[in-house]
Design an enzyme around this catalytic site. Structure first.
Site, PDB file in Angstrom:
ATOM      1  N   HIS A 358       0.810  -1.459   0.039  1.00 56.07           N
ATOM      2  CA  HIS A 358       0.204  -0.156  -0.265  1.00 56.07           C
ATOM      3  C   HIS A 358       0.609   1.058  -0.048  1.00 56.07           C
ATOM      4  O   HIS A 358       0.398   2.268   0.242  1.00 56.07           O
ATOM      5  CB  HIS A 358      -1.025   0.141   1.320  1.00 56.07           C
ATOM      6  CG  HIS A 358      -2.198  -1.044   1.379  1.00 56.07           C
ATOM      7  ND1 HIS A 358      -3.098  -1.226   0.687  1.00 56.07           N
ATOM      8  CD2 HIS A 358      -2.251  -2.417   1.813  1.00 56.07           C
ATOM      9  CE1 HIS A 358      -3.577  -1.936   0.645  1.00 56.07           C
ATOM     10  NE2 HIS A 358      -3.362  -2.459   1.222  1.00 56.07           N
ATOM     11  N   LYS A 546      -7.845  14.074   4.540  1.00 58.22           N
ATOM     12  CA  LYS A 546      -7.212  12.662   4.463  1.00 58.22           C
ATOM     13  C   LYS A 546      -5.995  13.075   5.222  1.00 58.22           C
ATOM     14  O   LYS A 546      -5.934  14.116   6.698  1.00 58.22           O
ATOM     15  CB  LYS A 546      -6.059  12.550   3.082  1.00 58.22           C
ATOM     16  CG  LYS A 546      -5.913  13.798   2.254  1.00 58.22           C
ATOM     17  CD  LYS A 546      -4.991  14.121   1.819  1.00 58.22           C
ATOM     18  CE  LYS A 546      -6.277  14.081   0.140  1.00 58.22           C
ATOM     19  NZ  LYS A 546      -6.004  12.809  -0.977  1.00 58.22           N
ATOM     20  N   ARG A 547      -5.730  11.884   5.912  1.00 56.77           N
ATOM     21  CA  ARG A 547      -4.352  12.079   6.618  1.00 56.77           C
ATOM     22  C   ARG A 547      -3.506  13.562   6.294  1.00 56.77           C
ATOM     23  O   ARG A 547      -3.163  13.903   5.212  1.00 56.77           O
ATOM     24  CB  ARG A 547      -3.745  10.881   6.960  1.00 56.77           C
ATOM     25  CG  ARG A 547      -4.246  10.064   7.927  1.00 56.77           C
ATOM     26  CD  ARG A 547      -4.571  10.597   8.822  1.00 56.77           C
ATOM     27  NE  ARG A 547      -3.555  10.319   9.962  1.00 56.77           N
ATOM     28  CZ  ARG A 547      -2.771   9.093  11.022  1.00 56.77           C
ATOM     29  NH1 ARG A 547      -3.476   8.412  10.743  1.00 56.77           N
ATOM     30  NH2 ARG A 547      -1.872   9.715  11.532  1.00 56.77           N
ATOM     31  N   LYS A 552       0.929  14.683   0.870  1.00 56.52           N
ATOM     32  CA  LYS A 552       0.346  14.970   0.159  1.00 56.52           C
ATOM     33  C   LYS A 552      -0.559  16.199   0.099  1.00 56.52           C
ATOM     34  O   LYS A 552      -1.107  16.478  -0.535  1.00 56.52           O
ATOM     35  CB  LYS A 552      -0.625  14.223   1.905  1.00 56.52           C
ATOM     36  CG  LYS A 552      -1.348  13.095   1.739  1.00 56.52           C
ATOM     37  CD  LYS A 552      -2.286  12.157   2.880  1.00 56.52           C
ATOM     38  CE  LYS A 552      -2.235  11.083   3.122  1.00 56.52           C
ATOM     39  NZ  LYS A 552      -2.661   9.486   2.443  1.00 56.52           N
ATOM     40  N   THR A 654      -8.444   7.302  -2.011  1.00 56.68           N
ATOM     41  CA  THR A 654      -9.382   6.587  -2.144  1.00 56.68           C
ATOM     42  C   THR A 654     -10.390   7.717  -1.734  1.00 56.68           C
ATOM     43  O   THR A 654     -11.775   7.307  -2.456  1.00 56.68           O
ATOM     44  CB  THR A 654      -9.679   5.261  -0.915  1.00 56.68           C
ATOM     45  OG1 THR A 654      -9.066   5.748   0.070  1.00 56.68           O
ATOM     46  CG2 THR A 654      -9.642   3.879  -1.811  1.00 56.68           C
ATOM     47  N   LYS A 658     -14.547   8.868  -3.987  1.00 57.31           N
ATOM     48  CA  LYS A 658     -15.448   9.196  -3.342  1.00 57.31           C
ATOM     49  C   LYS A 658     -16.064  10.622  -3.055  1.00 57.31           C
ATOM     50  O   LYS A 658     -17.374  10.619  -3.414  1.00 57.31           O
ATOM     51  CB  LYS A 658     -15.788   9.394  -1.836  1.00 57.31           C
ATOM     52  CG  LYS A 658     -14.939   7.930  -0.654  1.00 57.31           C
ATOM     53  CD  LYS A 658     -13.930   7.351   0.927  1.00 57.31           C
ATOM     54  CE  LYS A 658     -13.628   5.942   0.625  1.00 57.31           C
ATOM     55  NZ  LYS A 658     -12.497   6.523   2.300  1.00 57.31           N
TER      56      LYS A 658
HETATM   57  C1  26W Z   1       4.897   0.311  10.154  1.00 59.07           C
HETATM   58  C2  26W Z   1       3.249   2.067   9.736  1.00 59.07           C
HETATM   59  C3  26W Z   1       2.209   1.685   8.817  1.00 59.07           C
HETATM   60  C4  26W Z   1       1.312   2.185   9.280  1.00 59.07           C
HETATM   61  C5  26W Z   1       0.490   2.418   8.098  1.00 59.07           C
HETATM   62  C6  26W Z   1       2.538   2.098   7.645  1.00 59.07           C
HETATM   63  C7  26W Z   1       2.150   2.156   6.461  1.00 59.07           C
HETATM   64  C8  26W Z   1       1.156   1.840   6.561  1.00 59.07           C
HETATM   65  C9  26W Z   1      -0.025   1.987   5.623  1.00 59.07           C
HETATM   66  C10 26W Z   1       0.333   1.480   4.235  1.00 59.07           C
HETATM   67  C11 26W Z   1      -0.989   3.536   5.412  1.00 59.07           C
HETATM   68  C12 26W Z   1      -1.989   3.320   4.357  1.00 59.07           C
HETATM   69  O1  26W Z   1      -2.592   3.296   4.941  1.00 59.07           O
HETATM   70  N1  26W Z   1      -1.676   3.795   3.036  1.00 59.07           N
HETATM   71  C13 26W Z   1      -2.497   3.669   1.913  1.00 59.07           C
HETATM   72  O2  26W Z   1      -3.361   3.378   1.415  1.00 59.07           O
HETATM   73  C14 26W Z   1      -4.143   3.018   0.769  1.00 59.07           C
HETATM   74  C15 26W Z   1      -5.275   1.971   0.336  1.00 59.07           C
HETATM   75  O3  26W Z   1      -4.595   1.517  -0.520  1.00 59.07           O
HETATM   76  C16 26W Z   1      -4.208   3.828  -0.759  1.00 59.07           C
HETATM   77  O4  26W Z   1      -5.554   4.644  -0.955  1.00 59.07           O
HETATM   78  C17 26W Z   1      -3.250   4.695  -0.153  1.00 59.07           C
HETATM   79  O5  26W Z   1      -2.464   5.854  -1.558  1.00 59.07           O
HETATM   80  C18 26W Z   1      -1.993   4.864   1.045  1.00 59.07           C
HETATM   81  O6  26W Z   1      -1.401   6.006   1.036  1.00 59.07           O
END
Ligand code: 26W
Length: 816
Positions: A358, A546-547, A552, A654, A658
């Site tokens: 992701h 968004k976060r 971003k 995503t 929306k």
């Molecule tokens: C280890 C810490 C950590 C925590 C969360 C690393 C990575 C994450 C996630 C991968 C972050 C995340 O939410 N990524 C998002 O995933 C969405 C669903 O696929 C994508 O639409 C977003 O672009 C992506 O940033």
């Protein structure tokens, strides 16, 4: 499909009775929370029969099941969604009206189930909705965090984190299932011995353990009687600790075990895209993975003898690397508990596990220090060592004398356990989440793996569920769409293209824009209540929710607002369409720069909103505590969807989908799924700007660019930057925003996210937006086409692709 026959009178009776028996109150004495609970329990009764019937059907058909393994499920509220999917939403609304309650107000009593950070967690929730609605057998497997994503308060412009006590009033939809509890072991050491038949055995000794207890939440499919399960695990101390050991003075150990259980599920790590290497997080990962894999294997064994065929009935989808210990845990169970040889166990495991990536952000990659890993999970570590040994041998065979390949691909390297490498080596599928993202994985990030095992790689462009984000979140538009083209879009979103022809019809355009306006009024009311700011529903609602993360680029957005404000101040009579810039974002608690950006947005908002001289032409609003429930209201009201990440950094996004579904125009870079959105809607119905992913990557390979060139040559940009440090937005402390200023101009890698580089292009894009908006007819047509061409972005489509290419499930029909 049998429509659910909702009996309004019986429903009212049940709610009145539930209030009575739960609270010893008549309905007119009950408060809203009590009515919420009563309604939820009544709705749960409708769910239960379907839930039971679904599982009977799964057993009968001996259906293959996907276990969606995820640290995060960002479910939001359940009541509204459950009623929508049971198709009794309107019935319940009427019933409550007659009882003297407003359903919206009752729904507002439910806390969001915020067991996730952002995109990845919400995607998991959309996937569950689609799996049930399409009738595929699935479990979501996760953690029942005692505290979910923190609630955000803005105090004096700063973010404050408030613990999210979401279980305070109980969760009416969950069912505790202690009969399926299992034990999970940590620490100790591995003793090995050879038995009389020369078989090696491995036994974990002197470990600490916890009892993993599942709580099941129903995932209701749309109008099809299917109810899947989200199984989230809680940790309890092992009750009967060993008296012998206790006598030996091992009281200490007993207390430690109790603390371990207390801590594991305490809180969701609020870090998005940032790996911190915390031991407790690894404990969480192994905890829910071990419990889930044990229970999946036990369920399989109930009806099947041959564990060597597990992959015919079970598939584990790893939602990013967080649950990657799944592969080693499955190996352990197959070998140590079921007696399979290494090769047999490996054969099964590599047919059961698939991995989704992701993010390409380097700081998000999980790499655990070996000593920490080995101490906490000694047997799991041994297994990973062996997987690594065999894999490195293979690499050496394919690429003799190529140390670089090993440095990049080995699972154990540099004193670290690299989770992505483990997931790729042991999984049979590796997928990215948008076309561009998958391409970058194949060509850059995971190039070596792609060359060695191209057959594993595939793309699954993300999607969203139209049932929550249109049918529930935007009832006015949903009804209008159904009026025009029927309700087929609810289960088959591509049908929404039936709206295309109405984009040329003046009356339809009027209706569409009237609905948008009513949704803007609804949001304006929310903003008035929460921010005490008046916003003009006839202004352009330009939204970035968004976060908060540097990539971003909320900073680009707010710098541009500062730039616009300068322009208006210099030329108060200029022709200008009023704008409302709306932000919503949580920052990870320890992410200082992100938090400072929130403060900047709020400071700019204070100055601009209180400047009478600009006649309300510009407003800036920061919506506190952005989350699934208020997101539904925000998407419905947006005119402009800000998707302005540095190209190549946003895996998919995503939120962009929306917004599109709800009739907003994308203002974005060619990043993530924006690329595919523009392709569907047509370039003329979106506004694209900025560097391409290739250009960004090229600059990065050359160590960046020099933002001072821009600063020195562009007076307007220089002015905006100087305003960060001249007290314009921080009169009491001119240094407050110095860090942001430095990040853009002087950091080691200055302007790492190309904010100044893209600024002019962004400002022009914003001008295009304004010009387009002024052409009322043209705008209406464009945003209608956004809705009409959003069919591809349903998570139903995404799930069908996972099923076809990775999971190979079969649909189940449930008759009541
Ligand atoms: C280890 C810490 C950590 C925590 C969360 C690393 C990575 C994450 C996630 C991968 C972050 C995340 O939410 N990524 C998002 O995933 C969405 C669903 O696929 C994508 O639409 C977003 O672009 C992506 O940033």
């Amino acid at each position: 499909m049998s429509e659910f026959e909702f009996d309004k009178e019986e429903f009212k009776k049940n709610v009145v009775n539930a209030v009575k028996s739960r609270y010893r109150k008549t309905i007119d004495e009950a408060d809203k929370q009590q009515v919420f609970q009563a309604v939820a329990y009544t709705v749960k009764d409708y769910i239960i029969d379907r839930w039971i019937a679904t599982h009977k059907e799964f057993e009968k058909q001996d259906a293959k099941t996907v276990y969606y393994m995820s640290m995060e499920f960002l479910m939001g509220r359940a009541l509204g969604n459950n009623m929508i999917n049971l198709t009794c939403y309107k019935g319940v609304k009427e019933a409550l009206d007659e009882l003297g309650f407003d359903l919206n107000a009752i729904e507002d009593e439910e806390p969001d189930a915020a067991l996730g950070n952002g995109g990845l967690g919400r995607l998991a929730a959309c996937f569950l909705d689609s799996l049930s609605s399409l009738g595929y057998p699935a479990y979501g497997c996760g953690i029942r965090y005692r505290y979910g994503m923190f609630a955000q308060k803005i105090v004096d412009g700063y973010q404050k984190e408030i613990p999210d006590d979401w279980l305070r009033d109980g969760n009416p939809f969950e069912i505790k299932r202690p009969e399926y509890a299992v034990t999970v072991k940590f620490g100790g050491y591995v003793r090995s011995y050879t038995d009389a038949d020369y078989h090696e055995h491995y036994v974990q000794e002197a470990y600490q353990s916890v009892r993993a207890v599942p709580y099941d939440l129903p995932v209701v499919g749309y109008n099809n009687n299917v109810v899947n399960t989200l199984r989230i695990w809680d940790a309890e101390p092992i009750q009967q600790f060993n008296l012998d050991e206790f006598d030996k003075g091992d009281y200490q150990k007993a207390v430690e075990q109790e603390n371990l259980a207390k801590n594991i599920c305490e809180v969701l790590y609020p870090c998005d895209d940032h790996y911190a290497g915390k031991e407790l997080r690894l404990k969480q990962q192994y905890f829910f993975v071990s419990a889930s894999v044990q229970s999946a294997v036990a369920k399989y064994k109930k009806n099947h003898d041959d564990i060597r065929k597990l992959h015919e009935k079970v598939c584990f989808q790893l939602n990013d690397t967080h649950p990657t210990v799944t592969v080693a845990e499955l190996m352990r169970i197959l070998m140590d508990e079921k007696g399979l040889s290494w090769d047999e166990a490996w054969g099964v495991t590599t047919k059961c596990c698939a991995y989704t990536n992701h993010t390409i952000m380097a700081e998000a990659l999980e790499k655990w220090p070996i000593d920490l890993f080995q101490k906490l999970l000694p047997r799991i570590y041994q297994i990973i060592e062996e997987i690594n040994r065999r894999f490195v041998n293979e690499v050496k065979r394919m690429y003799p004398d190529n140390q670089e390949k090993i440095a990049k691909m080995a699972i154990l390297y540099d004193g670290q356990v690299k989770m992505a490498n483990l997931a790729i080596v042991a999984g049979y599928s590796v997928n990215g989440v948008a076309a561009l993202h998958t391409e970058i994985l194949e060509k850059q990030e995971l190039k070596d793996f792609y060359e060695m095992m191209p057959e594993k790689f595939n793309n699954k462009t993300n999607g969203i569920t139209q049932r929550r984000f249109l049918l529930h979140g935007n009832p006015l538009l949903a009804d209008w769409v159904t009026d025009k083209i029927g309700d087929g879009w609810i289960t088959d979103l591509p049908k929404i293209s039936g709206l295309v022809k109405y984009a040329d019809d003046e009356k339809s355009r009027k209706e569409f824009m009237q609905i948008k306006r009513e949704n803007k009024v609804r949001l304006a009311k929310y903003i008035k209540e929460h921010n005490d700011v008046e916003v003009n529903p006839d202004s352009i609602f330009d939204v970035q929710v968004k976060r908060l993360h540097e990539y971003k680029r909320q900073l680009l957005n707010i710098l541009h607002v500062m730039y616009l404000y300068n322009k208006i101040k210099a030329n108060p009579d200029m022709d200008f369409t009023p704008r409302t810039f709306i932000f919503g974002a949580k920052a990870a608690a320890g992410y200082r720069r992100a938090k400072l950006t929130i403060k900047l947005i709020n400071s700019v908002s204070d100055v601009i909103n209180n400047d009478k001289s600009i006649n309300g032409k510009l407003k800036v609003v920061f919506i506190e505590n952005y989350r699934v429930s208020n997101a539904e209201i925000i998407f419905a009201a947006a005119d402009v969807s800000e998707q302005i990440s540095t190209a190549s950094k946003e895996a998919s996004g995503t939120g962009n989908m929306k917004f599109m579904l709800n009739g907003a125009m994308t203002l974005g870079t060619m990043d993530g799924a924006n690329v595919e959105i523009v392709k569907e809607v047509g370039e003329e119905n979106a506004v694209i700007f900025g560097l391409s992913a290739d250009e960004v990557i090229e600059y990065e390979l050359n160590g960046g660019y020099n933002p001072l060139d821009i600063y020195n040559s562009d007076e307007e940009i220089r002015r905006v930057l100087n305003q960060l440090v001249d007290g314009t937005y921080s009169p009491a402390d001119h240094e407050l925003f110095r860090d942001l200023y430095n990040a853009l101009l002087y950091d080691g890698v200055a302007d790492r996210y190309f904010i100044l580089k893209d600024f002019r292009s962004y400002a022009e894009a914003q001008e295009k937006i304004e010009a387009k908006y002024r052409d009322k007819d043209g705008w209406a047509k464009s945003v209608m086409l956004n809705t009409a061409r959003s069919g591809k972005f349903s998570s139903d489509r995404t799930i069908e692709e996972y099923v076809r290419d990775i999971w190979h499930l079969e649909k189940v029909k449930v008759e009541l």
